[in-house]
Design a protein around this motif. Structure first.
Motif, mmCIF file in Angstrom:
data_model
loop_
_atom_site.group_PDB
_atom_site.id
_atom_site.type_symbol
_atom_site.label_atom_id
_atom_site.label_comp_id
_atom_site.label_asym_id
_atom_site.label_seq_id
_atom_site.Cartn_x
_atom_site.Cartn_y
_atom_site.Cartn_z
ATOM 1 N N GLY A 13 0.813 -1.208 0.000
ATOM 2 C CA GLY A 13 0.000 0.000 0.000
ATOM 3 C C GLY A 13 0.850 1.263 0.000
ATOM 4 N N GLU B 192 -1.865 1.712 -3.259
ATOM 5 C CA GLU B 192 -2.633 2.952 -3.080
ATOM 6 C C GLU B 192 -3.525 3.179 -4.308
ATOM 7 O OE1 GLU B 192 -3.328 5.588 -1.235
ATOM 8 O OE2 GLU B 192 -3.770 7.119 -2.767
ATOM 9 N N GLY C 186 1.495 -6.861 -0.078
ATOM 10 C CA GLY C 186 0.062 -7.119 -0.225
ATOM 11 C C GLY C 186 -0.417 -7.320 -1.657
ATOM 12 N N CYS D 138 1.939 -12.704 1.935
ATOM 13 C CA CYS D 138 2.243 -11.500 1.140
ATOM 14 C C CYS D 138 1.669 -10.273 1.831
ATOM 15 C CB CYS D 138 1.625 -11.606 -0.257
ATOM 16 S SG CYS D 138 2.573 -12.640 -1.374
ATOM 17 N N THR D 139 0.424 -10.374 2.304
ATOM 18 C CA THR D 139 -0.154 -9.237 3.034
ATOM 19 C C THR D 139 0.497 -9.190 4.420
ATOM 20 O OG1 THR D 139 -1.960 -10.727 3.578
ATOM 21 C CG2 THR D 139 -2.376 -9.142 1.844
#
Ligand code: KG4
Ligand code: ZN
Length: 464
Positions: free
Chosen positions: A208, A235, A358, A388-389
Motif C-alpha cells: 500500500g 494505493e 500485499g 504476502c499481506t
C-alpha cells in the motif's frame, strides 16, 4: 557519512559479532554480559557457518553455551499499518502460530487507513492478538528466545503500539528484542517458504505504501534499483476501488481484482506510466488521475455501491477495473524487465525474483510476473497470499535471520516507562540507491529521516 551514522548505530544497537567492538556499542555489550539468559541468545548454526571467526573475544563466552538455530523460537509483532499481527516461528522455519486482526469496519467506513483510528484499533486488540499467537503455539512468553517487532517504515502512531507491546513483553521476560524493517520482512519471508533461495536475488516489493525493486546482495545489504516517485500500486488499487464503489473492508485490492475478472481490459486505453523514463522507478499518481477522469466520463457515482449498480453501470465499472489493472501491472512488468537487465550487470549469478507485499497476493499480478520471470530465465518466488499481506510471520522470520547474525538489542528494562521515546522509523529506506539508475523524474518526497538499513549495517561493519 560514517561518523554521521554512529549515533544512529548506537541507538539502533544492531551489533554484529566482529573482532573489535565500536565504542558506541560497548555499553550495550556490557549490559548483555550479566544476563542469565545468555544461552538463549545464541545461534549455533548460523554463527558457526557464517561468522564464528569474526566473533569478538568479549562476545565469545556468550555464544559458548549454544542452542541450535532450529531451537530458536521468536515472536513477531507487526502493527505498521492497519493489521495487528503476531506469530510465533521456529528457527527451522516452522510456523507455530499466526494471528491477524484486520480493521475491516474502519476500512469500510473511511475507505482507507485513518492513523488515529488505526492506532486505537491496534491498542484495543494487541494484547489479545499476542496472547492468541502464544496460545496457538502452545507456549508462554517464557519459552521464547526473542521478540521481533516492526520499527518502520509505517505510521508512527501504529508502530508505537507494537513496539510498546514488544518491549513490555521482552522487558518482563528478559528477552532480546529485534527491530525489523517492514519491507525487508516482506522480502525475507520468501526465504522461509523457499529454502533454496540464496543471496543474491532480486525482489519486487509491492504494497500500500511502497513499490520497491531491489537487488538483495546479502542479509541487510540491499541495492535499490527502483522506487515509486509518488504513489505505490496498492494505493492506486485502493483509490480506484473506492471510486468504483467497491467493498473496502478487505482494503480495495481484493475487491478490484474480483471485479476486473468481469471486465474488458482493453476497453479503456489508459497510458502506461513513465514510458519516457528508461529507469526502474514507478509512478501511479497519473494513472489514478486517468481513472478518475474515466469514472467521471462514465457517470459512475462512487456513492452508489457496486451491489446496487445497474447491470450497465456494473459493466462500465468492471471495464475500468480491468483496464486499470492491466496498465498498473504492465508498468510493473516493464520495470521488472529492465531491473533484471540491470541486476544481471551487477550480479550475473541471480536466479530468482521474489514478488511480495500485499499486492503480490493478486493472481493476475502473479501470472503476469511469472511470464516476465520465465522470459528472462529466472524463477519466481511468491509467498502464499497470507504471507504476502502484512503478517507476524515475516517479522518473526526476519528477526530469526538477524538474530543469527548477532543483530539484536538487549532486553529493555522491566520497568520501562510508558512514555519512553521509542526508536521508530516511519520513513526508513531499505537500501542504497543504484547510482546508475538515478532518475531525472525525482520525487520531492525524498527527504529521509533515517539512513537506510543497509547503510547502518555497512557502517557498523566497517567501524569494527
Ligand atoms: O503489504 P500490505 O498488506 O500492507 C502494506 O504494507 O501496505 O499491502 C496492502 C496493500 C493494499 O493497498 C491492498 O489493497 C493491496 O495490498 N492488496 C491487493 C490485493 N490484496 C491486497 N492489491 C491487489 N490485489 C489484491 N488481491
Ligand atoms: Zn506491508
Amino acid at each position: 557519512m560514517l561518523s554521521s551514522l554512529s549515533s544512529t548505530i548506537s541507538r539502533l544497537n544492531l551489533f554484529c559479532p566482529k573482532p573489535s567492538i565500536p565504542h558506541s556499542l560497548s555499553s550495550c555489550l556490557k549490559t548483555l554480559k550479566p544476563q542469565p539468559i545468555i544461552p538463549r541468545w545464541s545461534c549455533l548454526h548460523s554463527l558457526s557457518t557464517h561468522s564464528t571467526s569474526r566473533l569478538s573475544t568479549s562476545l565469545k563466552p556468550q555464544f559458548d553455551a549454544l542452542v541450535s538455530k532450529d531451537d530458536l523460537v521468536v515472536l513477531g509483532i507487526e502493527t505498521s499499518c492497519d493489521d495487528t499481527a503476531a506469530a510465533v516461528v521456529r528457527g527451522n522455519g516452522e510456523i507455530l502460530s499466526q494471528v491477524v486482526s484486520s480493521q475491516a469496519d474502519l476500512l469500510a467506513k473511511y475507505g482507507g487507513v485513518a492513523p488515529k483510528m488505526a492506532e486505537e484499533a491496534h491498542s484495543q486488540v494487541i494484547d489479545q492478538v499476542v496472547q492468541e499467537a502464544l496460545d496457538k503455539a502452545n507456549l508462554t512468553a517464557r519459552n521464547l528466545s526473542a521478540v521481533a517487532v516492526t520499527i518502520g517504515p509505517g505510521l508512527s502512531l501504529c508502530l508505537r503500539v507494537g513496539v510498546r507491546k514488544a518491549r513490555k513483553l521482552a522487558g518482563s521476560f528478559n528477552l532480546p528484542i529485534i527491530g525489523i524493517h517492514h519491507m525487508e520482512a516482506h522480502c525475507l519471508v520468501a526465504r522461509l517458504i523457499e529454502r533454496e533461495l540464496e543471496f543474491p536475488f532480486m525482489a519486487l516489493l509491492i504494497s500500500g505504501g511502497h513499490n520497491l525493486l531491489i537487488l538483495a546482495h546479502d542479509l541487510g545489504h540491499y541495492i535499490q534499483l527502483g522506487t515509486t516517485i509518488d504513489d505505490a500500486i496498492g494505493e492506486a488499487y485502493d483509490k480506484t476501488a473506492k471510486w468504483l464503489g467497491l467493498d473496502m473492508s478487505r482494503s480495495g485490492g481484493p475487491a478490484l481484482e474480483e471485479l476486473a475478472q468481469e471486465g474488458d481490459a482493453e476497453s479503456i486505453k489508459f497510458s502506461t506510466p513513465m514510458k519516457q523514463h528508461r529507469d526502474c522507478n514507478f509512478s501511479y499518481a497519473g494513472l489514478k488521475t486517468q481513472v478518475r477522469l474515466a469514472i467521471g466520463s462514465h457517470n459512475i457515482n462512487p456513492e452508489i455501491p457496486i451491489s446496487s449498480a445497474s447491470s450497465q453501470d456494473r459493466r462500465s465499472r468492471a471495464d475500468i477495473a480491468a483496464s486499470f489493472q492491466r496498465v498498473a501491472v504492465l508498468h510493473l512488468e516493464e520495470r521488472c524487465d529492465r531491473a533484471i537487465e540491470w541486476a544481471r550487470k551487477i550480479e550475473p549469478s541471480i536466479k530468482h525474483l521474489v514478488v511480495s507485499g500485499g499486492v503480490a497476493s493478486n493472481q493476475y499480478v502473479r501470472a503476469r510476473l511469472d511470464h516476465v520471470v520465465k522470459k528472462n530465465n529466472l524463477q519466481l518466488v511468491c509467498p502464499p497470499p497470507k504471507l504476502c499481506t502484512d503478517n507476524g510471520v515475516m517479522v518473526a522470520w526476519t528477526g530469526i535471520e538477524h538474530f543469527c547474525m548477532g543483530r539484536f538489542d538487549p532486553p529493555p528494562p522491566a520497568d520501562e516507562h510508558e512514555d519512553y521515546v521509542y526508536d521508530l522509523r516511519p520513513r526508513w529506506p531499505l537500501g542504497e540507491e543504484y547510482a546508475e539508475g538515478r532518475s531525472e523524474a525525482r520525487s520531492l518526497r525524498t527527504a529521509r529521516i533515517h539512513p537506510s538499513l543497509t547503510s547502518i549495517i555497512q557502517a557498523s561493519l566497517q567501524q569494527q
